[in-house]
Design an enzyme around this catalytic site. Structure first.
Site, PDB file in Angstrom:
ATOM      1  N   GLU A  46       0.823  -1.213   0.000  1.00  0.00           N
ATOM      2  CA  GLU A  46       0.000   0.000   0.000  1.00  0.00           C
ATOM      3  C   GLU A  46       0.858   1.264   0.000  1.00  0.00           C
ATOM      4  O   GLU A  46       0.533   2.241  -0.659  1.00  0.00           O
ATOM      5  CB  GLU A  46      -0.958   0.010   1.205  1.00  0.00           C
ATOM      6  CG  GLU A  46      -2.115  -0.973   1.075  1.00  0.00           C
ATOM      7  CD  GLU A  46      -2.985  -0.715  -0.135  1.00  0.00           C
ATOM      8  OE1 GLU A  46      -3.057   0.449  -0.596  1.00  0.00           O
ATOM      9  OE2 GLU A  46      -3.578  -1.673  -0.666  1.00  0.00           O
ATOM     10  N   TYR A 129      -6.289   6.132   5.049  1.00  0.00           N
ATOM     11  CA  TYR A 129      -6.435   5.203   3.931  1.00  0.00           C
ATOM     12  C   TYR A 129      -5.639   3.909   4.180  1.00  0.00           C
ATOM     13  O   TYR A 129      -6.176   2.800   4.094  1.00  0.00           O
ATOM     14  CB  TYR A 129      -5.978   5.848   2.604  1.00  0.00           C
ATOM     15  CG  TYR A 129      -5.815   4.816   1.524  1.00  0.00           C
ATOM     16  CD1 TYR A 129      -6.930   4.324   0.857  1.00  0.00           C
ATOM     17  CD2 TYR A 129      -4.562   4.273   1.227  1.00  0.00           C
ATOM     18  CE1 TYR A 129      -6.799   3.326  -0.094  1.00  0.00           C
ATOM     19  CE2 TYR A 129      -4.426   3.277   0.282  1.00  0.00           C
ATOM     20  CZ  TYR A 129      -5.551   2.810  -0.377  1.00  0.00           C
ATOM     21  OH  TYR A 129      -5.422   1.816  -1.285  1.00  0.00           O
ATOM     22  N   ASP A 147      -9.498   6.156  -1.115  1.00  0.00           N
ATOM     23  CA  ASP A 147      -8.519   6.990  -1.826  1.00  0.00           C
ATOM     24  C   ASP A 147      -9.196   7.581  -3.062  1.00  0.00           C
ATOM     25  O   ASP A 147     -10.427   7.489  -3.214  1.00  0.00           O
ATOM     26  CB  ASP A 147      -7.275   6.164  -2.203  1.00  0.00           C
ATOM     27  CG  ASP A 147      -7.588   5.082  -3.224  1.00  0.00           C
ATOM     28  OD1 ASP A 147      -8.786   4.857  -3.512  1.00  0.00           O
ATOM     29  OD2 ASP A 147      -6.658   4.470  -3.753  1.00  0.00           O
TER      30      ASP A 147
END
Ligand code: SF4
Length: 365
Positions: A46, A129, A147
């Site tokens: 991520e 996020y 996002d």
């Protein structure tokens, strides 16, 4: 009134859950970070995927996990080695924060990745996020990861005309999604939304509505207004900075130096460079002041590098030096390749070092 609208929206959005999950199961891409749901792997992927394309991330992810397979290895890795693993990915503060977070996990959580959303959020470099992505994908908790991709999908489905930069938009989409998260498949739902935004409801060009599992409920599709959503804030023009990059070569070595702390690309290695553009004659004077004696300088052309808010317009010169000025660190080409992380902007000139002998310099032009 606001509550009634939210309740209606939540009722409306819950119809997307089953079709989206089924579509994801049948269509998900085979990506290296999806081999398992280990929180460390989810976290690394991520962070790498922020501002970076999936295809660019693939080799970096595999190499990073091979060299630093767990939190402990990341906490202990020397900074130079860490930056080398990140070389070319940009936004280097991301990986520096990862090391700080890994150290905190070792110090405060006995080396085990924390499981609660609040604890994950407390780690350096992890925002809402990323915390939502880790909590849902690794621990199957119903915490949305919202996002730009997810906002685009939801804004189109609901024809929400608020600007993307409006913090109320992200907040309300997060809360609406939280209420419809499928408890048994939270991780899959997070990834399904991301996947839909990445491959079907795409950011550039027309969305592929014919293949979309939630077309049946998409208001923008029915009104033909897909391209009007989401509403982007007007971008400010980027500031342009001109730079002259100096490839100072002395025998088999090239000069590099560390960038100052506190600015763009702070603390990373760079080729010496000057603000502005200069002619060969002007360079001679400037280099003399830097106590660099050189025989000749060869123009290597112009390159451009784009950061979020700044553009560097660069011109390069390869200069054959007679001495190794003590102002710089002098390294061989092999050391530069293997030990020192050079940001992508400077990588654009690296190939010219190979011409740093008088016989092959003519090939530059
Ligand atoms: Fe996006 Fe089209 Fe699907 Fe609507 S129908 S969510 S615009 S891909």
């Amino acid at each position: 009134m606001q509550d009634i609208q939210n309740i209606e929206m939540q009722d409306f959005l819950k119809d997307m859950v089953e079709p989206l999950l089924s579509w994801y199961q049948a269509n998900k891409r085979d990506l290296p970070w999806r081999k398992n749901t280990d929180p460390y792997r989810v976290w690394v992927s991520e962070i790498m995927l922020q501002q970076t394309r999936v295809e660019a991330v693939r080799p970096y992810f595999e190499n990073f996990i091979k060299k630093l397979p767990n939190v402990q290895c990341l906490a202990e890795v020397p900074e130079e080695e860490l930056l080398k693993l990140w070389e070319g990915l940009g936004y280097y503060s991301r990986v520096r924060n990862m090391k700080k977070a890994a150290q905190k996990i070792c110090d405060c959580f006995s080396g085990a990745f924390p499981q609660s959303y609040e604890e994950i959020l407390s780690l350096p470099g992890i925002g809402q996020y990323t915390a939502g992505a880790i909590a849902s994908i690794a621990f199957n908790q119903p915490n949305p990861a919202v996002d730009g991709n997810v906002l685009r999908v939801i804004c189109r489905i609901t024809e929400d005309g608020r600007e993307l930069s409006n913090p109320e938009l992200k907040k309300s989409v997060t809360e609406q999604l939280r209420k419809i998260y499928p408890k048994e498949h939270a991780g899959d739902f997070t990834q399904a939304l991301m996947e839909l935004g990445a491959v079907i409801c795409v950011p550039n060009g027309s969305p592929k509505c014919a293949d979309c599992p939630v077309q049946f409920m998409c208001r923008a599709f029915y009104s033909g207004s897909q391209m009007n959503f989401p509403v982007a804030a007007k971008k400010k023009a980027r500031k342009i900075q001109k730079k002259t990059i100096l490839l100072l070569c002395c025998k088999d070595k090239v000069a590099i130096r560390k960038r100052d702390e506190g600015g763009l690309l702070e603390g990373l290695w760079e080729f010496p460079n000057l603000e502005g553009f200069y002619s060969e004659g002007e360079l001679e004077t400037i280099l003399k002041e830097m106590r660099v004696e050189f025989g000749k300088a060869v123009f290597c052309g112009e390159k451009k590098h784009i950061f979020t808010h700044i553009e560097w317009h660069m011109q390069g010169f390869l200069a054959f030096c007679k001495n190794e000025s003590s102002q710089f660190t002098w390294v061989t080409k092999e050391q530069l390749n293997e030990e020192f992380a050079l940001p992508a902007a400077f990588q654009k000139f690296k190939k010219y070092i190979a011409f740093a002998d008088n016989d092959s310099v003519a090939q530059i032009q």
